[in-house]
Design an enzyme around this catalytic site. Structure first.
Site, PDB file in Angstrom:
ATOM      1  N   LYS A 246       0.843  -1.189   0.000  1.00 61.46           N
ATOM      2  CA  LYS A 246       0.000   0.000   0.000  1.00 61.46           C
ATOM      3  C   LYS A 246       0.883   1.245   0.000  1.00 61.46           C
ATOM      4  O   LYS A 246       1.871   1.319   0.736  1.00 61.46           O
ATOM      5  CB  LYS A 246      -0.923   0.013   1.218  1.00 61.46           C
ATOM      6  CG  LYS A 246      -2.278  -0.627   0.976  1.00 61.46           C
ATOM      7  CD  LYS A 246      -3.262  -0.279   2.061  1.00 61.46           C
ATOM      8  CE  LYS A 246      -4.661  -0.727   1.681  1.00 61.46           C
ATOM      9  NZ  LYS A 246      -5.675  -0.372   2.700  1.00 61.46           N
ATOM     10  N   GLU A 331     -18.737  -8.565   9.971  1.00 57.19           N
ATOM     11  CA  GLU A 331     -19.761  -7.889  10.769  1.00 57.19           C
ATOM     12  C   GLU A 331     -20.748  -8.865  11.402  1.00 57.19           C
ATOM     13  O   GLU A 331     -21.200  -8.659  12.535  1.00 57.19           O
ATOM     14  CB  GLU A 331     -20.508  -6.877   9.905  1.00 57.19           C
ATOM     15  CG  GLU A 331     -19.660  -5.695   9.452  1.00 57.19           C
ATOM     16  CD  GLU A 331     -18.859  -5.961   8.198  1.00 57.19           C
ATOM     17  OE1 GLU A 331     -18.163  -5.040   7.728  1.00 57.19           O
ATOM     18  OE2 GLU A 331     -18.944  -7.105   7.664  1.00 57.19           O
ATOM     19  N   ARG A 359     -24.857  -5.342   7.402  1.00 58.23           N
ATOM     20  CA  ARG A 359     -24.354  -6.671   7.064  1.00 58.23           C
ATOM     21  C   ARG A 359     -24.548  -7.668   8.210  1.00 58.23           C
ATOM     22  O   ARG A 359     -24.401  -8.870   8.010  1.00 58.23           O
ATOM     23  CB  ARG A 359     -22.873  -6.566   6.682  1.00 58.23           C
ATOM     24  CG  ARG A 359     -22.652  -5.767   5.412  1.00 58.23           C
ATOM     25  CD  ARG A 359     -21.224  -5.259   5.275  1.00 58.23           C
ATOM     26  NE  ARG A 359     -20.234  -6.305   5.075  1.00 58.23           N
ATOM     27  CZ  ARG A 359     -19.728  -6.653   3.896  1.00 58.23           C
ATOM     28  NH1 ARG A 359     -20.143  -6.047   2.798  1.00 58.23           N
ATOM     29  NH2 ARG A 359     -18.822  -7.593   3.800  1.00 58.23           N
TER      30      ARG A 359
END
Length: 614
Positions: A246, A331, A359
């Protein structure tokens, strides 16, 4: 061909395929420079996009997009993809109202084959596309690019488990392994992928029916292109493990990929400058509150589904590491895990964004509410969130929460009320939710002392005439401005469930018009709850419900969106004036024409806040 302008020649992926692999390296360097300059000027997702420049170019180089279907998981790393699929000239409008989205959108480009923004959907979508191609006898490759962090979600495994039911199709899953989601990746899969890098042999992917290839350096085009060609030509069910960094190519982002996940405008030479002062954010209010409660009560634990920084749990993790749980992008598991803790006497607090709690909805009902377990849901990013757009707007939580039995639902009007409501939720003997917006509030300093609020009791902010404005949460501040301008009664409702039914009835009986204002969807929202309550009491009143209409709210600046939908002070005032006296344009005349009001609808001991905010 001028070698310093190759990127200018790339309008669409077909232009890439005319180049050599050596020329792709130059395009990658030019594209990374362009992205850094563009995002620095507009703000947006940075580290994730810098990390996939070579991978993006190699994919479009090897595969025949858009005929071959390319699905980006989450999609916050799709800026390089957008730049080489005909949208480089629109990148300055990225995430702005009327501009292009920061995520893939099917209605934006044929190269955006599937809309994404929430994690872990790519394999399911690509699998569906692969089956569709098989059934329609079409020859195409379907590719899902998914991060190692996104593989912590059950949905990704459900798709992988299902993928091998029919191997007579071409499905490629690319794991973009950068050891990150937004926060650092957690869990057993992280260890498994690390083992593959260390040369260990495991059977996980082969057991799931995938032909594993890798790992491959995701920044080495000379290695990436032939690896992609090999898995493309094999066909069937393939998995390619790609290693990326990243923030690659920008030292600040490489050193701090979390901080450079989605920065506002910044100077590339200086990096992100430290924030100076500013109002206290609701996320910080939550963070301070949770640490204070944990200091007092060893039963308090904090849970996050991979959003440590965004949800304000960094300090809690540092101070109470044994009571901090990052469950990854999971979740559903987060909610039921909280239920298990609560069933054994703990006091779990789940910090979660409004749009992500969707979710875990079945678990919220089945595992928490039915059993009346004392789980506190600290719901951040409720209402408008701005540039991330429709997929991240917290528009629906009031509607989907208030219909669940046994659940307490609260909306704070300011920072202190947020702290007190969180305290109320934690000490409630049952499930409770506090939903608060992104960013800062009106500037009320939270009191150190915490006192549980009387359940279901609204707060009258000012007494006016003729019109009663019932405001929820963030809409109290602009409603008070309107109340002063129009001399209206203004009430901070505080509770969506249970409503203050008694006060609501008295307001309806002593005012000509009742106006509800909420930063959420009107369909099934808090205003609907008020009308249902009055209907059950047999009371009819002229009413105006203000909130967001029955369509998805697109990206833009938060203040700009609130104004566009009439939920700033001017918009609320305009809607009320038009509703009450459509033939009168002079606001002073309108206010002066109101009949005298009365405080008779209040109990004798009611304390009235007569200032401009509670």
């Amino acid at each position: 061909m001028a070698m310093d302008t190759l990127l200018d020649l790339i309008k669409f992926p077909a232009d890439l395929r005319k180049l050599t692999c050596e020329q792709l390296v130059q395009v990658a360097n030019e594209l990374r420079t362009f992205l850094l300059s563009s995002i620095a000027q507009s703000g947006g997702h940075l580290a994730s996009n810098l990390g996939v420049v070579e991978l993006t170019l190699a994919l479009h180089y090897v595969f025949d997009t858009p005929n071959d279907r390319l699905v980006w998981d989450v999609g916050h790393q799709s800026y390089p993809h957008k730049a080489i699929t005909g949208r480089r000239g629109q990148m300055s409008s990225l995430r702005k109202r009327g501009g292009i989205s920061g995520f893939p959108r099917r209605d934006e480009s044929p190269y955006d084959t599937f809309g994404t923004a929430h994690s872990s959907t790519s394999i399911s979508a690509a699998l569906g596309m692969a089956h569709a191609a098989r059934l329609q006898q079409q020859r195409r490759h379907c590719i899902a690019v998914i991060g190692d962090g996104a593989l912590s979600a059950g949905l990704a495994y459900e798709a992988m488990n299902n993928a091998t039911l029919d191997s007579n199709m071409s499905l490629l899953v690319i794991i973009n392994d950068n050891d990150m989601s937004i926060s650092p990746s957690v869990g057993a899969l992280k260890k498994h992928l690390a083992g593959l890098l260390g040369g260990e042999s495991t059977a996980l992917f082969s057991t799931l029916g995938f032909n594993y290839t890798g790992p491959v350096d995701g920044h080495d085009i000379a290695a990436l292109v032939p690896a992609l060609v090999r898995v493309r030509d094999r066909g069937g069910i393939q998995l390619l493990h790609v290693i990326t960094r990243k923030g690659c190519g920008f030292s600040y982002a490489e050193a701090d990929p979390v901080g450079y996940h989605a920065p506002a405008k910044f100077c590339p030479q200086a990096g992100i400058l430290p924030a100076s002062g500013g109002k206290l954010t609701y996320t910080r209010v939550f963070s301070d509150w949770l640490c204070d409660e944990a200091e007092r009560d060893p039963r308090v634990v904090g849970i996050t589904p991979a959003m440590r920084e965004g949800s304000g749990l960094v300090t809690f993790q540092q101070r109470f590491p044994d009571r901090y749980f990052d469950v990854g992008i999971a979740e559903q598991h987060a909610v039921t895990f909280a239920g298990g803790l609560a069933a054994e006497g703990m006091r779990p607090v789940l910090a979660i964004y409004s749009t992500f709690l969707q979710r875990g909805y079945d678990q919220l009902i089945h595992d928490i509410a039915i059993q009346r377990l004392p789980v506190t849901f600290a719901i951040d990013r409720a209402g408008v969130v701005g540039a991330d757009g429709a997929t991240h707007m917290g528009m629906f939580d009031l509607a989907y929460l208030r219909c669940i039995p046994n659940l307490l639902v609260m909306c704070p009007a300011d920072e202190n009320e947020c702290r007190q409501m969180l305290h109320t939720a934690l000490h409630h003997e049952g499930p409770a939710a506090v939903r608060y917006p992104r960013g800062s509030g009106p500037g009320v300093v939270p009191l150190r002392q915490m006192v549980a609020l009387p359940l279901g009791e609204a707060q009258v902010c000012r007494i006016g005439r003729r019109i009663a404005i019932l405001a929820f949460g963030s809409m109290v501040a602009p409603s008070l401005e309107v109340g002063v301008r129009l001399d209206a009664t203004v009430v901070n409702m505080r509770f969506v469930k249970p409503l203050d039914a008694g006060l609501l009835q008295r307001l309806a009986q002593t005012h000509e018009v009742v106006v509800t204002v909420e930063e959420g969807c009107l369909a099934g929202g808090a205003g609907s709850a008020c009308l249902e309550s009055l209907s059950a009491a047999g009371i009819a009143v002229k009413s105006l419900l203000l909130g967001f209409p029955d369509h998805f709210v697109e990206h833009g600046e938060s203040a700009e969106l609130l104004a566009a939908y009439g939920l700033d002070a001017d918009g609320i005032e305009s809607a009320i004036v038009s509703f009450v006296t459509p033939s009168v344009a002079d606001l002073a005349t309108v206010a002066g024409s109101f009949t005298e009001g009365s405080e008779s609808f209040l109990p004798e001991n009611t304390h009235i806040y007569r200032g401009e905010r509670p």
